[in-house]
Design a protein around this motif. Structure first.
Motif, PDB file in Angstrom:
ATOM      1  N   THR A  78      61.799  34.776  36.181  1.00 34.63           N
ATOM      2  CA  THR A  78      61.839  34.344  37.583  1.00 34.63           C
ATOM      3  C   THR A  78      63.186  34.647  38.200  1.00 34.63           C
ATOM      4  N   PHE A  79      64.251  34.429  37.438  1.00 35.73           N
ATOM      5  CA  PHE A  79      65.600  34.761  37.906  1.00 35.73           C
ATOM      6  C   PHE A  79      65.705  36.255  38.205  1.00 35.73           C
ATOM      7  N   GLY A  80      65.114  37.070  37.329  1.00 33.70           N
ATOM      8  CA  GLY A  80      65.116  38.508  37.560  1.00 33.70           C
ATOM      9  C   GLY A  80      64.354  38.892  38.813  1.00 33.70           C
ATOM     10  N   GLU A  81      63.189  38.259  39.022  1.00 35.05           N
ATOM     11  CA  GLU A  81      62.402  38.541  40.229  1.00 35.05           C
ATOM     12  C   GLU A  81      63.175  38.154  41.487  1.00 35.05           C
ATOM     13  N   ALA A  82      63.790  36.966  41.451  1.00 33.31           N
ATOM     14  CA  ALA A  82      64.553  36.510  42.611  1.00 33.31           C
ATOM     15  C   ALA A  82      65.746  37.424  42.868  1.00 33.31           C
ATOM     16  N   GLY A  83      66.417  37.841  41.796  1.00 35.62           N
ATOM     17  CA  GLY A  83      67.555  38.735  41.950  1.00 35.62           C
ATOM     18  C   GLY A  83      67.155  40.082  42.516  1.00 35.62           C
ATOM     19  N   LEU A  84      65.998  40.592  42.097  1.00 33.92           N
ATOM     20  CA  LEU A  84      65.510  41.876  42.610  1.00 33.92           C
ATOM     21  C   LEU A  84      65.248  41.786  44.112  1.00 33.92           C
ATOM     22  N   MET A  85      64.566  40.716  44.528  1.00 37.66           N
ATOM     23  CA  MET A  85      64.298  40.541  45.959  1.00 37.66           C
ATOM     24  C   MET A  85      65.589  40.371  46.751  1.00 37.66           C
ATOM     25  N   ALA A  86      66.516  39.589  46.195  1.00 37.65           N
ATOM     26  CA  ALA A  86      67.787  39.376  46.885  1.00 37.65           C
ATOM     27  C   ALA A  86      68.574  40.673  47.002  1.00 37.65           C
ATOM     28  N   THR A  87      68.481  41.531  45.989  1.00 33.54           N
ATOM     29  CA  THR A  87      69.172  42.820  46.028  1.00 33.54           C
ATOM     30  C   THR A  87      68.644  43.701  47.147  1.00 33.54           C
ATOM     31  N   ILE A  88      67.332  43.746  47.288  1.00 33.74           N
ATOM     32  CA  ILE A  88      66.722  44.560  48.357  1.00 33.74           C
ATOM     33  C   ILE A  88      67.118  44.032  49.731  1.00 33.74           C
ATOM     34  N   ILE A  89      67.047  42.697  49.884  1.00 33.86           N
ATOM     35  CA  ILE A  89      67.414  42.086  51.172  1.00 33.86           C
ATOM     36  C   ILE A  89      68.886  42.334  51.476  1.00 33.86           C
ATOM     37  N   ALA A  90      69.742  42.199  50.456  1.00 31.56           N
ATOM     38  CA  ALA A  90      71.185  42.400  50.660  1.00 31.56           C
ATOM     39  C   ALA A  90      71.483  43.840  51.070  1.00 31.56           C
ATOM     40  N   LEU A  91      70.791  44.813  50.468  1.00 39.48           N
ATOM     41  CA  LEU A  91      71.009  46.216  50.817  1.00 39.48           C
ATOM     42  C   LEU A  91      70.666  46.471  52.288  1.00 39.48           C
ATOM     43  N   ILE A  92      69.483  46.011  52.699  1.00 44.58           N
ATOM     44  CA  ILE A  92      69.068  46.221  54.088  1.00 44.58           C
ATOM     45  C   ILE A  92      70.018  45.515  55.045  1.00 44.58           C
ATOM     46  N   ALA A  93      70.447  44.288  54.680  1.00 45.15           N
ATOM     47  CA  ALA A  93      71.342  43.523  55.549  1.00 45.15           C
ATOM     48  C   ALA A  93      72.682  44.219  55.717  1.00 45.15           C
ATOM     49  N   VAL A  94      73.248  44.705  54.614  1.00 46.35           N
ATOM     50  CA  VAL A  94      74.570  45.336  54.688  1.00 46.35           C
ATOM     51  C   VAL A  94      74.501  46.656  55.454  1.00 46.35           C
ATOM     52  N   LEU A  95      73.555  47.507  55.089  1.00 42.65           N
ATOM     53  CA  LEU A  95      73.461  48.814  55.764  1.00 42.65           C
ATOM     54  C   LEU A  95      73.172  48.663  57.256  1.00 42.65           C
ATOM     55  N   SER A  96      72.421  47.635  57.640  1.00 43.13           N
ATOM     56  CA  SER A  96      72.050  47.465  59.042  1.00 43.13           C
ATOM     57  C   SER A  96      73.084  46.685  59.839  1.00 43.13           C
ATOM     58  N   LEU A  97      73.626  45.623  59.251  1.00 39.67           N
ATOM     59  CA  LEU A  97      74.453  44.703  60.026  1.00 39.67           C
ATOM     60  C   LEU A  97      75.894  45.155  60.174  1.00 39.67           C
ATOM     61  N   VAL A  98      76.438  45.854  59.167  1.00 42.94           N
ATOM     62  CA  VAL A  98      77.821  46.330  59.311  1.00 42.94           C
ATOM     63  C   VAL A  98      77.958  47.240  60.536  1.00 42.94           C
ATOM     64  N   PRO A  99      77.127  48.272  60.701  1.00 43.75           N
ATOM     65  CA  PRO A  99      77.264  49.091  61.912  1.00 43.75           C
ATOM     66  C   PRO A  99      76.912  48.340  63.195  1.00 43.75           C
ATOM     67  N   VAL A 100      75.924  47.461  63.149  1.00 46.68           N
ATOM     68  CA  VAL A 100      75.559  46.690  64.350  1.00 46.68           C
ATOM     69  C   VAL A 100      76.715  45.811  64.792  1.00 46.68           C
ATOM     70  N   PHE A 101      77.283  45.037  63.869  1.00 47.08           N
ATOM     71  CA  PHE A 101      78.422  44.186  64.216  1.00 47.08           C
ATOM     72  C   PHE A 101      79.621  45.025  64.647  1.00 47.08           C
ATOM     73  N   GLY A 102      79.788  46.175  63.996  1.00 46.38           N
ATOM     74  CA  GLY A 102      80.914  47.037  64.355  1.00 46.38           C
ATOM     75  C   GLY A 102      80.826  47.520  65.789  1.00 46.38           C
ATOM     76  N   VAL A 103      79.645  47.982  66.184  1.00 44.08           N
ATOM     77  CA  VAL A 103      79.457  48.485  67.554  1.00 44.08           C
ATOM     78  C   VAL A 103      79.573  47.360  68.576  1.00 44.08           C
ATOM     79  N   LEU A 104      79.058  46.161  68.237  1.00 45.39           N
ATOM     80  CA  LEU A 104      79.055  45.060  69.195  1.00 45.39           C
ATOM     81  C   LEU A 104      80.399  44.340  69.299  1.00 45.39           C
TER      82      LEU A 104
END
Length: 784
Positions: free
Chosen positions: A362-388
Motif C-alpha cells: 500500500t505504501f508503494g501504491e501511495a508513493g507511486l501515485m504521489a510521484t505522478i502527482i508531484a511530477l505534474i505539479a512541478v512541471l506545470s506550476l513552476v512555469p505558471v508561478f514564474g510567469v505570474l
C-alpha cells in the motif's frame, strides 16, 4: 582551470538533442499556455484536496506489517475473531516494594473495583479474581476476604496468596512486587475515538486510587499501543508538514533572495503534498507508520526538480531572456531530467509491490501515485508561478549582480571538485569500485531484525510497562496454540480434554514461554483443590465464568480452544526457535490425536516466522532494482556509457548506509530496507540531472573534461542546496515517538547526503573515464 560562466540562453542550441523523457516534459507547457486558467483550476483542486485530507483515517493495528493473503495470517486473523481477548485487553501494571502491604492491597482492590465502573469496560481479571478451594459443591468464596486479616494472620495470608497457582507467575510476580490487572474493553470502544476517553479515565483512576501508596502504575496492551500509535501518527503528520514547509521556504528565500522566486521554487512541492495527500484521502488510504512519511517523501521527490527548474529559469532571466521564454526553455532543458528522476522514484515504489506485506505494498501504491502527482505539479506550476509572479525581469541581472556571492561560492567549489575528479579519472574510478565492493560485503552481512516495540511509541508508557512484564512475568506478548476439534468431537469429550492437556503441558515446559492459560488451568485447580476432575464439575465451573472470560480460551460454538502463553518482546530471530520448537513438539500430539487441527499462532509467532523472509525479499528486490534502474536510465539516454556510469553512484548510498547500520549494531528492519529502497530511487536525482546536463554540454570541439566541469558548475549548486533541504525534510522524523519512523528518517537523510557525495566524487570520474574509453574505442574502430 577552464573558465566557466553561467548558462547563457543559447547553451543548448546547435546540436539537436533527443528527449530522454520521450517528450513527456512538454506536459509542463500545457499550463503555460493559459497560466491564469491553470491557477484557477489549481485553486479548485486544492479545495477538493482539503476535503480529501479530512477523509483520511489512521491504521493503528499492530499486525499491519504482516497483513497479507498468506495462510498463516489468515489463520491468525480467524483466531482473533473467534477468541476476542488480547486485542481488547488493557494491561494495568502496578509495581512497588510495598505492593503486598495491607494498606497497599486495600488501595489496589479499590482500584480494581473502580476500573470495572468505567464506561467502555466489560470485565477485569486480577489477583482478586482468585477463589478459595471449593467445598461441598458450593460456589467457592473469594481468596481475598472482605476484611483483610492483621498481624501474624496477615503474614500467613500473604504467603497463601503468593503460593496460589492461579495467581503466581501470572497475575503476581514471584517476588510479590508486581501485579498485573487485565482490563477487558468493549470491542466497539477500541476502534473509535471513544478509546481515548476510556484510556484517559483509566489513567485518572489509577492516579487517584493509588495516591500515597508509593506504587507506580503503567498501562500496556494492544488498545493502549494502538492509541499511542494513533496519537503519534497525528502529531507527527503536523510536525512533518510544518517542518517541510519551513525548510523549503527558508532555503529558497536564502538561495534566490526574492520572495517571488521562493514561491516559484517552494510552493509547487508544497501544493504537490496537498494534492497527493488529498488524493490518497479520496481513494480511501489510511495513515500508518509508513504512509505518515509521505509528506517529507513528496517534498524530497519534488523539491529537487523544482529547484533545478527555477535555477535554470533564473540563469536565463539573468542572461536576458523574457520570463515566458526563460521558463519555457527551463522546462525543455531541465524537464526531461525531472521526468526521469520521478521515473526512477516510481520504480522504487513499484519494487515494494513484491513485498508480502499489504502495508508495504500500500505504501508503494501511495508513493507511486504521489510521484505522478508531484511530477505534474512541478512541471506545470513552476512555469505558471514564474510567469505570474516574476516582475521586472529585465532588471533582474542588475539587481543580482554582486549579490550572488553564495551561489558563486558554490560554483567555485563545484569547479574545484570537478577539476580534480577529471584529472585522473581511471584511478578515482578504480578506487570508487573497490570502496563500493568493500561496503557491499559489509552490507551483505546485515541480518533481518524485528521487534514489536520498534513499531510502538517508545516515549510513552506501553513499551516501558511491557518491559516490566518481560522482566517479572515472562512477557506481555501472547503466543497461542489453536486446537480445532474434528467433526463429532465435543469440548468435554475425554480425547478433547486429553489433547488440550497435552498441548498445555508442552507449552508450560517450553523455555521462554510463561503465563500459560487454558481450560486445563481450571481443570488442574479443581483436581487439586476440590479433589475432583470429572467433566460435570469442570462444565459447572466453566458455565459460572463470565462470557468475556470463557471466550478467551473457548470458542462461542465450543468447537475450538486456545492455549495461550506469553513471551518477552525480543527480536523475532530469538522468538523463532521457540515457535519452531513448539510446532515440532505439537507433532507428537497430532500423531496421538489424529483429526485435531493444532497450530501455533499469535502475533509473536506470525512476526517470528514471516519478518525475516519478508525483509529478505525486500532486500533482494532492492538488488534487482539496481539493475532495472540502471537499464532504465541507459534506455532513456540511449547510452550504454550512461547506464554503467549510473551504477556505482546509485549503489554507494545504499551500501554506505548499510555499513553505518552494521557499525551501530543494527540489522535490516522493515523501516531501514524500505528507506534504502526509496532512497535509492530518490538519490539518483542528482545523477540524472548531471548526466542530462553533461549530454547537453557534449559539443564538437569541447573535450570530455571541459564538458564534465561545465555540467558540474551548472547543476552542482542547486544539487547541493536541494540535498540540504531534502535531508532536513527527512531528518525531522527524528522527533517522532515511533522508533521505526526515526530510523526511516535519519537513514533516508543520510542516504541523500551519501548520494550527493557519490555524485561529486564517484559519478564525475566514472563518467569521464567511461566517456574517454568509449571515444577511444570508437576512434580505434574507425581507424580500422
Amino acid at each position: 582551470m577552464h573558465q566557466i560562466s553561467k548558462e547563457p540562453a543559447h547553451s543548448d542550441s546547435g546540436k539537436q538533442h533527443f528527449s530522454i523523457a520521450f517528450g513527456l516534459e512538454r506536459i509542463g507547457l500545457i499550463a503555460l499556455r493559459a497560466p491564469r486558467t491553470a491557477a484557477a483550476i489549481l485553486l479548485a483542486l486544492c479545495v477538493v484536496a482539503v476535503f480529501g485530507i479530512q477523509r483520511i483515517k489512521i491504521d493503528d493495528s499492530l499486525s499491519q506489517l504482516f497483513r497479507s493473503d498468506t495462510p498463516e495470517y489468515k489463520q491468525y486473523e480467524e483466531v482473533t475473531k473467534r477468541f476476542p481477548s488480547s486485542e481488547y485487553d488493557v494491561l494495568v501494571v502496578v509495581e512497588g516494594k510495598s505492593l503486598l502491604e495491607r494498606a497497599s492491597l486495600e488501595k489496589l482492590r479499590d482500584l480494581v473495583t473502580d476500573l470495572q465502573l468505567i464506561d467502555g469496560t466489560r470485565g477485569i481479571i486480577s489477583l482478586f479474581s482468585a477463589r478459595q478451594p471449593p467445598e461441598g459443591g458450593k460456589l467457592p468464596a473469594a481468596l481475598f476476604p472482605e476484611t483483610l486479616p492483621e498481624g501474624a494472620a496477615y503474614d500467613a495470608f500473604i504467603q497463601t496468596v503468593k503460593a496460589n497457582e492461579v495467581i503466581r507467575g501470572k497475575l503476581l510476580s514471584d517476588d510479590g512486587t508486581l501485579a498485573l490487572i487485565v482490563l477487558a474493553l468493549d470491542p466497539t470502544i477500541v476502534g473509535n475515538k471513544g478509546l481515548n476517553t476510556t484510556i484517559g479515565e483509566v489513567r485518572k483512576t489509577m492516579v487517584d486510587d493509588l495516591e500515597g501508596t508509593g506504587l507506580s502504575s503503567q498501562l500496556s496492551g494492544v488498545p493502549v499501543m494502538q492509541l499511542e500509535i494513533r496519537n503519534a501518527v497525528e502529531r507527527d503528520g503536523l510536525t512533518y508538514n510544518i517542518a517541510g514547509i519551513l525548510a523549503g521556504c527558508i532555503i529558497a528565500i536564502i538561495f534566490f533572495r526574492r520572495v517571488s522566486f521562493m514561491i516559484v521554487a517552494a510552493f509547487p512541492p508544497l501544493l504537490a503534498i496537498l494534492l497527493s495527500i488529498g488524493t490518497l484521502g479520496w481513494l480511501g488510504f489510511s495513515l500508518n507508520m509508513f504512509l505518515n512519511v509521505m509528506t517529507p517523501l513528496i517534498m524530497v521527490i519534488s523539491f529537487a526538480d523544482s529547484m533545478q527548474l527555477t535555477f535554470a529559469a533564473r540563469d536565463r532571466l539573468i542572461a536576458g531572456e523574457d520570463k515566458y521564454t526563460a521558463f519555457r526553455n527551463a522546462v525543455l532543458v531541465v524537464g526531461p531530467a525531472c521526468v526521469l528522476t520521478h521515473g526512477t522514484a516510481a520504480l522504487s515504489f513499484l519494487a515494494l509491490q513484491f513485498s508480502d506485506s499489504d502495508l508495504i505494498r500500500t505504501f508503494g501504491e501511495a508513493g507511486l501515485m504521489a510521484t505522478i502527482i508531484a511530477l505534474i505539479a512541478v512541471l506545470s506550476l513552476v512555469p505558471v508561478f514564474g510567469v505570474l509572479l516574476v516582475r521586472k525581469e529585465n532588471l533582474l541581472a542588475t539587481k543580482i549582480k554582486g549579490a550572488d556571492r553564495g551561489v558563486e561560492a558554490l560554483r567555485a567549489f563545484c569547479a574545484f571538485i570537478a577539476k580534480r575528479m577529471v584529472g585522473r579519472p581511471g584511478l578515482f574510478s578504480l578506487i570508487a569500485l573497490l570502496v563500493v565492493l568493500g561496503l557491499g560485503i559489509i552490507y551483505a552481512s546485515l541480518e533481518p531484525r524485528y521487534r514489536l516495540a520498534d513499531q510502538v511509541p517508545d516515549k510513552q508508557q506501553a513499551v516501558e510497562a511491557s518491559s516490566r512484564l518481560d522482566a517479572k512475568l515472562t512477557g506481555a506478548n501472547p503466543i497461542d496454540v489453536l486446537i480445532e476439534f474434528p467433526k463429532g468431537k465435543a469440548l468435554y469429550d475425554k480425547e478433547t480434554l486429553d489433547t488440550i492437556a497435552a498441548v498445555h503441558t508442552i507449552i508450560e515446559k517450553q523455555a521462554g514461554v510463561g503465563n500459560v492459560w487454558s481450560i486445563e488451568t481450571l481443570r488442574r485447580w479443581l483436581a487439586e483443590k476440590a479433589g475432583r476432575s470429572d467433566v460435570a464439575i469442570l462444565k459447572e465451573y466453566v458455565d459460572l465464568l463470565p462470557k468475556y472470560l470463557s471466550r478467551r480460551f473457548i470458542s462461542e460454538n465450543e468447537d475450538a480452544v486456545v492455549v495461550s502463553g506469553r513471551v518477552p518482546d525480543l527480536d523475532s530471530s530469538q522468538i523463532l526457535p521457540t515457535v519452531e520448537k513448539l510446532d515440532a513438539a505439537m507433532g507428537t500430539v497430532r500423531s496421538a490425536h489424529p483429526g485435531y487441527n493444532i497450530a501455533v499462532t499469535g502475533l509473536s509467532a506470525i512476526a517470528a516466522r514471516n519478518s525475516a523472509s519478508m525483509i529478505g525479499k525486500l532486500n533482494a528486490g532492492l538488488t534487482i532494482e539496481f539493475l532495472l534502474v540502471a537499464v532504465f536510465i541507459g534506455l532513456a539516454f540511449r547510452s550504454v556509457v550512461v547506464m554503467f556510469a549510473s551504477i556505482l553512484p546509485g549503489i554507494f548510498p545504499v551500501v554506505l548506509s548499510g555499513t553505518v547500520l552494521w557499525f551501530l549494531g543494527e540489522g535490516l528492519q522493515f523501516a531501514s530496507v524500505v528507506a534504502l529502497t526509496v532512497s535509492f530511487g530518490l538519490g539518483l536525482s542528482a545523477t540524472i540531472h548531471f548526466l542530462n546536463r553533461l549530454r547537453l554540454e557534449e559539443k564538437p570541439g569541447v573535450d570530455e573534461a571541459q564538458a564534465v566541469e561545465r555540467a558540474t558548475v551548472l547543476v552542482g549548486p542547486a544539487l547541493i542546496l536541494t540535498t540540504v533541504v531534502l535531508a532536513c525534510g527527512l531528518v525531522v522524523t527524528v522527533f517522532s515517538d515511533l522508533p521505526s519512523l526515526r530510523l526511516f528518517g535519519w537513514l533516508s537523510a543520510f542516504s541523500m547526503i551519501a548520494a550527493l557525495i557519490a555524485d561529486l566524487f564517484i559519478l564525475r570520474p566514472t563518467a569521464m573515464w567511461l566517456m574517454s574509453t568509449s571515444h577511444r574505442l570508437k576512434a580505434a574502430l574507425r581507424s580500422k
